[in-house]
Design an enzyme around this catalytic site. Sequence first.
Site, PDB file in Angstrom:
ATOM      1  CB  ALA A   1       8.492 -29.384 -12.848  1.00 25.67           C
TER       2      ALA A   1
ATOM      3  N   GLY B   1      11.969 -28.049 -16.328  1.00 25.48           N
ATOM      4  CA  GLY B   1      12.099 -29.508 -16.443  1.00 25.48           C
ATOM      5  C   GLY B   1      12.116 -29.995 -17.888  1.00 25.48           C
TER       6      GLY B   1
ATOM      7  CD  GLU C   1      15.810 -28.993 -14.729  1.00 21.15           C
ATOM      8  OE1 GLU C   1      14.578 -29.071 -14.602  1.00 21.15           O
ATOM      9  OE2 GLU C   1      16.577 -28.729 -13.789  1.00 21.15           O
TER      10      GLU C   1
ATOM     11  CD  GLU D   1      13.615 -24.231 -13.560  1.00 18.69           C
ATOM     12  OE1 GLU D   1      14.142 -23.346 -14.266  1.00 18.69           O
ATOM     13  OE2 GLU D   1      13.550 -25.415 -13.913  1.00 18.69           O
TER      14      GLU D   1
END
Length: 260
Positions: free
Chosen positions: A66, A111, A114, A134
């Site tokens: 992200a 992300g 993911e 993260e």
Amino acid sequence: MSEDLVLWEKIPPLATITINRPKALNALNTKVLSVLDQSLDEISREDEIRVVIITGSGEKAFVAGADIAEMSNMTSLEGANFSRLGQLVLRKVQELKKPVIAAVNGYALGGGLELALSCDFAYASENAKFGLPEVTLGIIPGFGGTQRLPRLIGKGRAKELILTGKMVSAKEAFEMGIVNKVVPLDKLMESVKDVAIQISKNGPIALSIAKSLVDVGYDIPLDDGCILESRSFGMCCAMEDTKEGMKAFLEKRKPVFKGR
Ligand code: CAA
């Protein structure tokens, strides 16, 4: 311009979605997620597309996570909304009625991993690296990583990746079961397209039901999953495609599936 952040091209029976922010290693910001969401809606309406491939632009990254710059200024509420947006778009990938294959061509971090986990399965190039870094940023995975990774590779190995934030090679990701195959970078799209074409020859409704049964069945008791399977099996028996598939077998010819 924002449409360029995600490119998708259709060469029936396949469609390829490319996350296209190479300067930021294809990091997912709100705009990218929104355009990806829109692309998935468009693809879902195209009957001639039977299998979807998701990859990243350039040779360095699938998706490096992200967007850290965007997240760095978020309030608690904005963070929760961003996480939810990512989760919903990735759920749309998972629930697309067509098989989706991740072609992981480089970094698949946060992300990005993911996103790969929301696909039906992934192939990777030898240079790909995987991780949920993260916690190294003082945050946690927010697009489903704490939920999908343990379901795929087991709690212990998932916790090791999530709690260390370390990166693993494509070979290690293969050994853990995160990806199904590792190939040289210049062979990645060819390998993914080969398996996508093989899948695309099968009955589209059977594909859609089978993928959903694996996903839904994984989270419910075995007996309930089996009941769901029997009902779906019965439903398939009444389909035009099923009649065609079996008739074609008996007539020693290739079936022509119409998605009915
Ligand atoms: N967000 C925003 N920008 C990113 C990014 C990200 N996730 N990852 C890379 N970039 C940007 C860099 O800031 C850099 O931009 P500038 O050229 O403008 O400085 C550009 O992409 C190239 O990156 P690097 O110079 O860092 O390239 P490198 O080869 O030295 O390192 C890397 C590559 C190891 C992948 C490194 O970029 C990196 O560690 N990226 C961050 C990975 C990460 O922590 N991802 C998780 C994000 S959090 C998350 O995803 C939360 C969630 O679950 C929802």
